[in-house]
Each structure stands twice: as structure tokens, then as C-alpha cells.
Design a protein around this motif. Structure first.
Motif, PDB file in Angstrom:
ATOM      1  N   TYR A 242       5.671   8.795   2.777  1.00 21.66           N
ATOM      2  CA  TYR A 242       5.750   8.287   1.406  1.00 21.66           C
ATOM      3  C   TYR A 242       5.720   9.389   0.350  1.00 21.66           C
ATOM      4  O   TYR A 242       6.235   9.199  -0.744  1.00 21.66           O
ATOM      5  CB  TYR A 242       4.623   7.281   1.131  1.00 21.66           C
ATOM      6  N   GLY A 243       5.126  10.518   0.656  1.00 23.96           N
ATOM      7  CA  GLY A 243       5.043  11.585  -0.331  1.00 23.96           C
ATOM      8  C   GLY A 243       6.151  12.605  -0.224  1.00 23.96           C
ATOM      9  O   GLY A 243       6.687  13.064  -1.223  1.00 23.96           O
ATOM     10  N   LEU A 244       6.520  12.958   1.003  1.00 24.23           N
ATOM     11  CA  LEU A 244       7.526  13.994   1.207  1.00 24.23           C
ATOM     12  C   LEU A 244       8.865  13.440   1.671  1.00 24.23           C
ATOM     13  O   LEU A 244       9.842  14.185   1.758  1.00 24.23           O
ATOM     14  CB  LEU A 244       7.008  15.028   2.224  1.00 24.23           C
TER      15      LEU A 244
ATOM     16  N   ALA B 120       0.836  -1.203   0.000  1.00 24.15           N
ATOM     17  CA  ALA B 120       0.000   0.000   0.000  1.00 24.15           C
ATOM     18  C   ALA B 120       0.871   1.254   0.000  1.00 24.15           C
ATOM     19  O   ALA B 120       0.588   2.223  -0.712  1.00 24.15           O
ATOM     20  CB  ALA B 120      -0.929   0.005   1.216  1.00 24.15           C
ATOM     21  N   GLY B 121       1.958   1.248   0.785  1.00 22.77           N
ATOM     22  CA  GLY B 121       2.867   2.385   0.796  1.00 22.77           C
ATOM     23  C   GLY B 121       3.552   2.589  -0.539  1.00 22.77           C
ATOM     24  O   GLY B 121       3.706   3.724  -1.004  1.00 22.77           O
ATOM     25  N   ASN B 122       3.952   1.494  -1.181  1.00 22.90           N
ATOM     26  CA  ASN B 122       4.585   1.604  -2.497  1.00 22.90           C
ATOM     27  C   ASN B 122       3.608   2.148  -3.538  1.00 22.90           C
ATOM     28  O   ASN B 122       3.988   2.954  -4.382  1.00 22.90           O
ATOM     29  CB  ASN B 122       5.129   0.252  -2.945  1.00 22.90           C
ATOM     30  N   ARG B 123       2.360   1.710  -3.468  1.00 20.68           N
ATOM     31  CA  ARG B 123       1.358   2.244  -4.409  1.00 20.68           C
ATOM     32  C   ARG B 123       1.137   3.734  -4.183  1.00 20.68           C
ATOM     33  O   ARG B 123       0.983   4.496  -5.135  1.00 20.68           O
ATOM     34  CB  ARG B 123       0.033   1.502  -4.257  1.00 20.68           C
ATOM     35  N   LEU B 124       1.114   4.149  -2.916  1.00 16.22           N
ATOM     36  CA  LEU B 124       0.946   5.569  -2.621  1.00 16.22           C
ATOM     37  C   LEU B 124       2.144   6.366  -3.122  1.00 16.22           C
ATOM     38  O   LEU B 124       1.984   7.441  -3.700  1.00 16.22           O
ATOM     39  CB  LEU B 124       0.756   5.790  -1.120  1.00 16.22           C
ATOM     40  N   ALA B 125       3.356   5.840  -2.935  1.00 20.35           N
ATOM     41  CA  ALA B 125       4.556   6.529  -3.415  1.00 20.35           C
ATOM     42  C   ALA B 125       4.529   6.673  -4.934  1.00 20.35           C
ATOM     43  O   ALA B 125       4.894   7.724  -5.475  1.00 20.35           O
ATOM     44  CB  ALA B 125       5.804   5.778  -2.969  1.00 20.35           C
TER      45      ALA B 125
ATOM     46  N   LEU C 164      -5.276  11.070  -4.991  1.00 18.76           N
ATOM     47  CA  LEU C 164      -4.688  11.442  -3.705  1.00 18.76           C
ATOM     48  C   LEU C 164      -5.686  12.215  -2.858  1.00 18.76           C
ATOM     49  O   LEU C 164      -5.786  12.000  -1.645  1.00 18.76           O
ATOM     50  CB  LEU C 164      -3.426  12.275  -3.916  1.00 18.76           C
ATOM     51  N   ASN C 165      -6.424  13.109  -3.485  1.00 22.75           N
ATOM     52  CA  ASN C 165      -7.437  13.882  -2.762  1.00 22.75           C
ATOM     53  C   ASN C 165      -8.522  12.968  -2.197  1.00 22.75           C
ATOM     54  O   ASN C 165      -8.969  13.141  -1.064  1.00 22.75           O
ATOM     55  CB  ASN C 165      -8.035  14.939  -3.690  1.00 22.75           C
TER      56      ASN C 165
END
Length: 166
Positions: free
Chosen positions: A101-103, A34-39, A82-83
Motif C-alpha cells: 500500500y505504501g510503495l 484498512a488498506g485504503n486508509r493506510l494508502a 505510520l510510525n
């Protein structure tokens, strides 16, 4: 276990490899996925600012901003996703997950910025990744339809050669 695609973030690799008291990993494979998909979604959304100068003639004289008008369709779609994810997750969970994951922020920096106790961001990150995995349809184990036993469409097996027993 899926590999963490952010090679420069050893903290997440350690969290995925660390074991709890019962022997299970702190971050399960579906959390890492899930973290990799978000990244990847953050990368596709092109939200990160440019840090180098571009001498491309097509960019000179343009706003060069990071607004919706400057984004491609793929980036605009990723920003909408993302929103939507931000609206579905609890505020603190989304904040920590997006910061990591984003910043690319570390957990200690997040705890310092928010004046949280030590090791609390780690727990909020795991809760946020569990929520995110549920939204993305990821789970700890493979789940299929109930009664997934394979059955044939013939009641008895036909012989391979006519006139012989099956």
C-alpha cells in the motif's frame, strides 16, 4: 464492498474479489477499508520521493529533502501515525502491508525479495490487514452497544388530538 482506490493495482482488486472454499471473499471489506486508509495516510505523509524536476523559485537553494523539517504539520502527523502503526503490527506483516500500500510493490516481487514461498505474501498481507483493521477499529460486521433496542421515554403513547384515544 468499498472500492479499492488504487486503480493501477489489479492484484488487490483480484484478491478482494476472489472467493475462498467457503464462498467468502479472500479480502473482506474491512481489510480493503484498512488498506485504503493506510494508502491515504502514506499519501498524506509525503514519503514518496519526487520523480520530476521542480522549477519553483521558492525551492531553489533549499535542501528540498524529505525530512521532518520540510514536512507540513499534516505530513508530520501522518508520519507519526505510520510510525505508531509500524510499532503495533508484527514486523513481517507491517513490511508486506507497507510494501503493497505504501510503495506499490506486487506480491510476487515481495516474495522474490524476501525469498518466501509462492503465495505466502498473500497470506501475510491478509493477516497484516486484519491486524491493521483491528487497530483502526474496523470489523467484519457492524457492532453497536449491547441491548441497542429502541425504547421510548413515555410509558404510553399520547394522543395526537386531545380527547381521542391513541
Amino acid at each position: 464492498m468499498p472500492a479499492i482506490e488504487q486503480s493501477d493495482d489489479a492484484v488487490l482488486a483480484r484478491l478482494a474479489a476472489s472467493k475462498q472454499a467457503d464462498g467468502s471473499p479472500f479480502l473482506a471489506p474491512h481489510h480493503v477499508a484498512a488498506g485504503n486508509r493506510l494508502a491515504q495516510l502514506v499519501e498524506r505523509s509525503r514519503l514518496s520521493p519526487r520523480v520530476t524536476m521542480s522549477y519553483d523559485a521558492s525551492r531553489i537553494g533549499r535542501s528540498g529533502g524529505n525530512g521532518v523539517g520540510d514536512a507540513s504539520d499534516s505530513a508530520a502527523d501522518a508520519r507519526q501515525r505510520l510510525n505508531r502503526l509500524a510499532s503495533l503490527l508484527p514486523t513481517d506483516c507491517w513490511g508486506v502491508v507497507f510494501d503493497v500500500y505504501g510503495l506499490g510493490k506486487g506480491l510476487q516481487l515481495i516474495e522474490t525479495e524476501r525469498r518466501w514461498p509462492r503465495r505466502s505474501a498473500k497470506l501475510v498481507l491478509r493477516i497484516g490487514l486484519e491486524q491493521l483493521a483491528g487497530i483502526m477499529g474496523l470489523s467484519a460486521g457492524a457492532e453497536g452497544p449491547a441491548g441497542g433496542r429502541q425504547t421510548g421515554w413515555l410509558e404510553t403513547r399520547l394522543p395526537l388530538i386531545a380527547g381521542t384515544a391513541p
